[in-house]
Design a protein around this motif. Structure first.
Motif, PDB file in Angstrom:
ATOM      1  N   PRO A  61       0.832  -1.200   0.000  1.00 37.68           N
ATOM      2  CA  PRO A  61       0.000   0.000   0.000  1.00 37.68           C
ATOM      3  C   PRO A  61       0.865   1.248   0.000  1.00 37.68           C
ATOM      4  O   PRO A  61       2.002   1.223   0.473  1.00 37.68           O
ATOM      5  CB  PRO A  61      -0.751  -0.121   1.328  1.00 37.68           C
ATOM      6  N   TYR A  62       0.315   2.338  -0.466  1.00 39.19           N
ATOM      7  CA  TYR A  62       1.001   3.621  -0.399  1.00 39.19           C
ATOM      8  C   TYR A  62      -0.022   4.760  -0.403  1.00 39.19           C
ATOM      9  O   TYR A  62      -0.088   5.564  -1.328  1.00 39.19           O
ATOM     10  CB  TYR A  62       1.976   3.770  -1.570  1.00 39.19           C
ATOM     11  N   SER A  67      -4.159   2.558  -2.411  1.00 34.16           N
ATOM     12  CA  SER A  67      -4.362   1.612  -1.322  1.00 34.16           C
ATOM     13  C   SER A  67      -5.676   0.891  -1.551  1.00 34.16           C
ATOM     14  O   SER A  67      -6.515   1.331  -2.337  1.00 34.16           O
ATOM     15  CB  SER A  67      -4.377   2.334   0.039  1.00 34.16           C
ATOM     16  N   GLN A 167      11.759   3.781   4.289  1.00 35.45           N
ATOM     17  CA  GLN A 167      11.380   2.696   3.397  1.00 35.45           C
ATOM     18  C   GLN A 167      12.550   2.369   2.484  1.00 35.45           C
ATOM     19  O   GLN A 167      13.244   3.256   1.988  1.00 35.45           O
ATOM     20  CB  GLN A 167      10.151   3.061   2.570  1.00 35.45           C
ATOM     21  N   SER A 188       7.963  -1.768   3.152  1.00 37.91           N
ATOM     22  CA  SER A 188       6.789  -1.020   2.698  1.00 37.91           C
ATOM     23  C   SER A 188       6.478   0.107   3.670  1.00 37.91           C
ATOM     24  O   SER A 188       7.020   0.169   4.776  1.00 37.91           O
ATOM     25  CB  SER A 188       5.577  -1.950   2.600  1.00 37.91           C
ATOM     26  N   SER A 189       5.563   0.997   3.253  1.00 37.76           N
ATOM     27  CA  SER A 189       5.182   2.090   4.145  1.00 37.76           C
ATOM     28  C   SER A 189       4.460   1.556   5.378  1.00 37.76           C
ATOM     29  O   SER A 189       4.618   2.097   6.488  1.00 37.76           O
ATOM     30  CB  SER A 189       4.298   3.102   3.405  1.00 37.76           C
ATOM     31  N   ASP A 190       3.684   0.479   5.224  1.00 38.35           N
ATOM     32  CA  ASP A 190       3.042  -0.144   6.381  1.00 38.35           C
ATOM     33  C   ASP A 190       4.082  -0.655   7.371  1.00 38.35           C
ATOM     34  O   ASP A 190       3.925  -0.531   8.591  1.00 38.35           O
ATOM     35  CB  ASP A 190       2.158  -1.312   5.929  1.00 38.35           C
ATOM     36  N   LEU A 193       5.568   2.242   9.402  1.00 38.17           N
ATOM     37  CA  LEU A 193       4.687   2.654  10.493  1.00 38.17           C
ATOM     38  C   LEU A 193       4.717   1.637  11.620  1.00 38.17           C
ATOM     39  O   LEU A 193       4.764   2.000  12.805  1.00 38.17           O
ATOM     40  CB  LEU A 193       3.260   2.836   9.971  1.00 38.17           C
ATOM     41  N   ASN A 194       4.714   0.367  11.275  1.00 38.86           N
ATOM     42  CA  ASN A 194       4.772  -0.675  12.295  1.00 38.86           C
ATOM     43  C   ASN A 194       6.096  -0.629  13.055  1.00 38.86           C
ATOM     44  O   ASN A 194       6.137  -0.900  14.265  1.00 38.86           O
ATOM     45  CB  ASN A 194       4.593  -2.054  11.660  1.00 38.86           C
ATOM     46  N   TRP A 214      -1.340   9.217   7.643  1.00 37.43           N
ATOM     47  CA  TRP A 214      -1.247   8.498   8.911  1.00 37.43           C
ATOM     48  C   TRP A 214      -1.818   9.308  10.066  1.00 37.43           C
ATOM     49  O   TRP A 214      -2.512   8.776  10.925  1.00 37.43           O
ATOM     50  CB  TRP A 214       0.214   8.167   9.212  1.00 37.43           C
ATOM     51  N   ASN A 220      -2.778   7.379  15.723  1.00 34.69           N
ATOM     52  CA  ASN A 220      -1.438   7.749  15.256  1.00 34.69           C
ATOM     53  C   ASN A 220      -1.073   9.152  15.727  1.00 34.69           C
ATOM     54  O   ASN A 220       0.067   9.405  16.139  1.00 34.69           O
ATOM     55  CB  ASN A 220      -1.371   7.691  13.729  1.00 34.69           C
TER      56      ASN A 220
END
Length: 280
Positions: A61-62, A67, A167, A188-190, A193-194, A214, A220
């Motif tokens: 996703p981005y 997404s 990333q 990835s961008s996910d 964030l994680n 986000w 967030n």
């Protein structure tokens, strides 16, 4: 952004429905993405790899550029390419593919995709392998940090010896490296964030529009703090196979027309937020 995943992983090609498509559903594509009818032409003699389709390679996703929502792919990039597809009297079809192929133009050269749309920064290095559309988005990087880290600048990340992430093989990672950092690379961008959420890193450098997306989530916004905005002079472009002048011209026209008639501004505000005065 110049997103490209590092490391070894299975090659995946997923075919997805788009919000602008009449076909519904989500399924795995096996082998070549082209239809049984093979290469064809769209309106104006623009070549397409599948009859009645404009096949777009992306990497999910981005958000807010692309997404999945409700089994369909949506976002700013998707909406702009839908305009191209409408002009060509075809339907956009999206393939979720490994991003490492984007720099080389592999999926374009193999005839699996007509274009790539993935929040991709135009660079001289990439221009050696693909042709880019006119720029459609001015991008900047941003520093996002955990509230508990207490940092808001890269200088503070250094002085307080905090862990920085980015990333993998993106312009964000390149910028951090150019400033002397050895950032933790996420696929990835996910995953970026994680990494923040789980404490793998204290701060990350990533495209500002991604951070904006986000922080729309209250959870967030409560956990992270937006730090310095980093001007890098980046511009996003859609890429096509080298020499595909007809499709490039069709994409350029759709972008130019959308900016002239207000459609671009409308889509920008829907997917990204208020348009900077310099661009409006």
């Amino acid at each position: 952004m110049s997103r490209t995943a590092k490391g070894h992983r299975a090659r995946r090609i997923r075919t997805l429905a788009t919000a602008g498509a009449t076909a519904a559903g989500l399924f795995l594509a096996v082998g070549c993405s082209s239809g049984d009818d093979g290469p064809s032409e769209a309106a104006g003699g623009v070549p397409v790899v599948e009859k009645g389709k404009l096949t777009t390679c992306t990497h999910l996703p981005y958000p807010p550029f692309q997404s999945e929502q409700g089994g369909k792919v949506v976002g700013f990039d998707v909406a702009l390419i839908d305009l191209v597809a409408k002009n060509l009297e075809v339907e956009q079809k999206i393939l979720d593919t490994p991003f490492e192929n984007f720099k080389t133009g592999a999926f374009l050269n193999s005839g699996e995709c007509d274009l790539a749309a993935a929040g991709m920064t135009i660079t001289d290095e990439r221009k050696k392998n693909v042709d880019f559309s006119v720029p459609y988005f001015d991008a900047t990087q941003a520093l996002l940090a955990t509230q508990k880290s207490g940092v808001t600048t890269l200088d503070e990340v250094t002085s307080q010896k905090k862990k920085l992430g980015a990333q993998a093989e993106t312009t964000g990672e390149s910028y951090a490296t150019s400033k002397g950092f050895d950032p933790v690379a996420f696929e990835s961008s996910d995953a970026v964030l994680n990494g923040l959420r789980t404490g793998q890193v204290d701060a990350v450098v990533i495209d500002y529009p991604v951070v904006q997306g986000w922080l729309k989530d209250k959870a967030n916004a409560d956990e992270f703090v937006l730090g310095e905005n980093i001007e890098t002079g980046e511009e996003y472009g859609f890429s096509v196979k080298k020499g595909n002048t007809k499709l490039k011209a069709a994409i350029d026209k759709a972008i130019t027309d959308a900016k002239a008639d207000g459609t671009y501004k409308k889509l920008y505000e829907k997917w990204i937020g208020p348009m900077p005065k310099a661009q409006s």
